[in-house]
Design an enzyme around this catalytic site. Structure first.
Site, mmCIF file in Angstrom:
data_model
loop_
_atom_site.group_PDB
_atom_site.id
_atom_site.type_symbol
_atom_site.label_atom_id
_atom_site.label_comp_id
_atom_site.label_asym_id
_atom_site.label_seq_id
_atom_site.Cartn_x
_atom_site.Cartn_y
_atom_site.Cartn_z
ATOM 1 N N ARG A 144 0.817 -1.216 0.000
ATOM 2 C CA ARG A 144 0.000 0.000 0.000
ATOM 3 C C ARG A 144 0.853 1.270 0.000
ATOM 4 O O ARG A 144 0.381 2.330 -0.413
ATOM 5 C CB ARG A 144 -0.963 -0.005 1.178
ATOM 6 N N LYS A 168 -15.188 -16.746 4.455
ATOM 7 C CA LYS A 168 -16.619 -16.692 4.735
ATOM 8 C C LYS A 168 -17.486 -16.527 3.500
ATOM 9 O O LYS A 168 -17.329 -15.585 2.738
ATOM 10 C CB LYS A 168 -16.886 -15.497 5.644
ATOM 11 N N GLY A 193 -7.453 -8.612 0.695
ATOM 12 C CA GLY A 193 -6.218 -8.480 1.470
ATOM 13 C C GLY A 193 -5.413 -9.770 1.500
ATOM 14 O O GLY A 193 -4.216 -9.783 1.195
ATOM 15 N N GLY A 236 -12.362 -4.999 0.911
ATOM 16 C CA GLY A 236 -13.808 -4.756 0.973
ATOM 17 C C GLY A 236 -14.265 -3.788 -0.111
ATOM 18 O O GLY A 236 -15.329 -3.964 -0.710
HETATM 19 P P1 ADP Z 1 -9.466 -11.962 1.243
HETATM 20 O O1 ADP Z 1 -8.805 -11.193 2.362
HETATM 21 O O2 ADP Z 1 -8.543 -12.204 0.097
HETATM 22 O O3 ADP Z 1 -10.776 -11.370 0.832
HETATM 23 P P2 ADP Z 1 -10.686 -13.780 3.101
HETATM 24 O O4 ADP Z 1 -10.382 -12.820 4.203
HETATM 25 O O5 ADP Z 1 -12.083 -13.981 2.715
HETATM 26 O O6 ADP Z 1 -9.797 -13.434 1.815
HETATM 27 O O7 ADP Z 1 -10.141 -15.222 3.476
HETATM 28 C C1 ADP Z 1 -8.802 -15.479 3.784
HETATM 29 C C2 ADP Z 1 -8.658 -16.539 4.847
HETATM 30 O O8 ADP Z 1 -9.395 -17.696 4.503
HETATM 31 C C3 ADP Z 1 -7.240 -16.971 5.012
HETATM 32 O O9 ADP Z 1 -6.782 -16.558 6.286
HETATM 33 C C4 ADP Z 1 -7.286 -18.482 4.879
HETATM 34 O O10 ADP Z 1 -6.499 -19.149 5.865
HETATM 35 C C5 ADP Z 1 -8.750 -18.774 5.119
HETATM 36 N N1 ADP Z 1 -9.165 -20.049 4.512
HETATM 37 C C6 ADP Z 1 -9.080 -20.416 3.219
HETATM 38 N N2 ADP Z 1 -9.513 -21.672 3.049
HETATM 39 C C7 ADP Z 1 -9.882 -22.126 4.257
HETATM 40 C C8 ADP Z 1 -10.418 -23.371 4.731
HETATM 41 N N3 ADP Z 1 -10.651 -24.388 3.916
HETATM 42 N N4 ADP Z 1 -10.697 -23.462 6.069
HETATM 43 C C9 ADP Z 1 -10.467 -22.430 6.881
HETATM 44 N N5 ADP Z 1 -9.970 -21.235 6.499
HETATM 45 C C10 ADP Z 1 -9.681 -21.093 5.197
HETATM 46 MG MG MG Z 2 -9.223 -11.128 4.476
#
Ligand code: ADP
Ligand code: MG
Length: 397
Positions: A39, A200, A353, A376
């Site tokens: 960033r 999620k 992120g 987000g």
């Molecule tokens: P981003 O920040 O790219 O939007 P998220 O915050 O939605 O992504 O998700 C990232 C997290 O999801 C990571 O910390 C990763 O460890 C977790 N994750 C991915 N797959 C799984 C899984 N099968 N079970 C639990 N956590 C998971």
């Molecule tokens: Mg995230």
């Protein structure tokens, strides 16, 4: 989303002027120093350009969630230090957001000099989109540039109220983020493949639904895949399933089918009792996970299938890692997908992120067309919302 984004050109001559530049330097800190500087490097072109035009620059950013009070660990000093190193210019850092000392320091800035205010969220007015705080910040400068795309979905004082008080324009990073994401919403070259993963489902159903009319295929991995699998009656063991969203997942799968969008779920997954480095792992069929085990990554057959779909893609958007990539035994799926995205003969965009951190950690940064600095914010933009911090920079405000 009508209305052209006002850009730095719209502010007129900058020589001798003082600009308030909102940046998103909300970077991860480890042991008091900056752990990831994406960033910071991302806003350097704007800062360099403004300094080069003879403007003095007052930088404002937030860091973390201090919730309107001073939190010592969330002061911006380590960020100012890293900015100095990376930008090769000096940064005067003040310890308050507003006040007489800040006003005086800002007034004395010479052309090309850079001042950094304290963490804007130390002031309760920031998250309240407060008039008095915006007035005080507006008093520090004669024009406003917003380069904080990552904060553009927040109607905060330094993002919206301040932009209403000064001639306002988008910085170069903001411009690029909006251009790239608008291209995905406009007429992206087909096939358009979206990859969704991460923790999620509830965070991402909105963006999946918004993407359905535009994409040819959606590849789903990460923890969110298990809510989709469970919605189809699969045995998911101890994997993360959001039981409150099973109906929504089913509805999304039906909507995909109606539209003829391929929605591809994992065929195989890597399971273990816990996401730990030294745990026993095995690869099993995604629809029959043994009791007591958690799905923590997509398996090799899934990577192969996803790679096949990506091989034909002309546009790719990826949000959310395929597994718990932070722990090596569960990083292979994300690495495989990163390889496939890097190899695709397509316009490739990664947002989120953790997704961006994964791409950088796994060494594929240079192979992706755009890494979005907004997590987000990029998702909300792709849901079709005109973000408050972007809307206020459009021609008719
Ligand atoms: P981003 O920040 O790219 O939007 P998220 O915050 O939605 O992504 O998700 C990232 C997290 O999801 C990571 O910390 C990763 O460890 C977790 N994750 C991915 N797959 C799984 C899984 N099968 N079970 C639990 N956590 C998971
Ligand atoms: Mg995230």
């Amino acid at each position: 989303m009508a209305g052209r984004l006002r850009t730095i050109e719209d502010l007129g001559g900058l020589d001798g002027r003082r600009l308030f530049v909102r940046v998103d330097l909300n970077v991860p800190l480890e042991d008091g120093s900056v752990a990831d500087d994406l960033r910071i490097t991302a806003v350097l072109p704007t800062i360099d350009e403004l300094r080069g035009s003879g403007a003095a620059v007052v930088l404002g950013s937030h860091l973390g969630r201090p919730k309107g009070t001073v939190v010592e660990d969330l002061r911006l000093d380590p960020v100012a230090v890293r900015l100095e190193e990376l930008g090769r210019f000096s940064v005067q850092k003040v310890d308050e957001v507003v006040g007489d000392a800040v006003t005086k320091t800002a007034a004395e800035l010479a052309p090309g000099e850079v001042l950094m205010l304290e963490n804007l969220r130390f002031d309760p007015g920031e998250e309240g989109n407060d008039g008095p705080l915006a007035d005080a910040l507006a008093g520090l400068a004669d024009a406003y540039v917003n380069d904080a795309f990552g904060a553009a979905h927040r109607a905060h004082a330094s993002v919206v109220a301040l932009a209403e008080r000064l001639p306002a324009a988008a910085g170069r990073l903001m411009q690029r983020e909006v251009d790239v994401l608008t291209r995905l919403l406009g007429e992206p070259e087909k096939p358009f493949v979206a990859i969704l993963g991460g923790a999620k489902v509830s965070d991402k159903l909105g963006v999946i639904d918004a993407l359905l009319p535009r994409v040819d295929a959606i590849l789903i991995g990460g923890a969110m895949a298990f809510t989709f699998l469970a919605a189809q009656g699969a045995a998911t063991g101890e994997s993360l399933v959001e039981t409150g969203h099973l109906d929504a997942a089913r509805e999304t799968m039906n909507a995909a089918e109606r539209r003829g969008v391929r929605l591809v779920l994992p065929e195989d997954v890597v399971v273990a009792e816990e996401p730990a480095a030294l745990v026993r792992v095995e690869t099993v069929r995604a629809r029959s996970i043994p009791p007591g085990l958690k799905g923590l990554d997509v398996g090799p057959r899934t990577v192969e299938e996803f790679t096949r779909v990506l091989a034909d893609a002309r546009t790719v958007f990826w949000n959310g890692p395929m597994g718990v990539f932070e722990v090596e035994p569960f990083a292979e799926g994300t690495r495989g997908l990163a390889r496939a995205v890097a190899a695709a003969d397509a316009f490739t965009v990664v947002g989120g992120g953790d997704s961006v951190a994964a791409i950088r950690r796994l060494g594929f940064e240079g192979d992706v067309d755009h890494l979005s600095t907004g997590g987000g914010a990029s998702l909300e933009f792709l849901e079709g919302k005109d973000l408050p911090g972007v809307a206020v920079l459009r021609e008719e405000k």
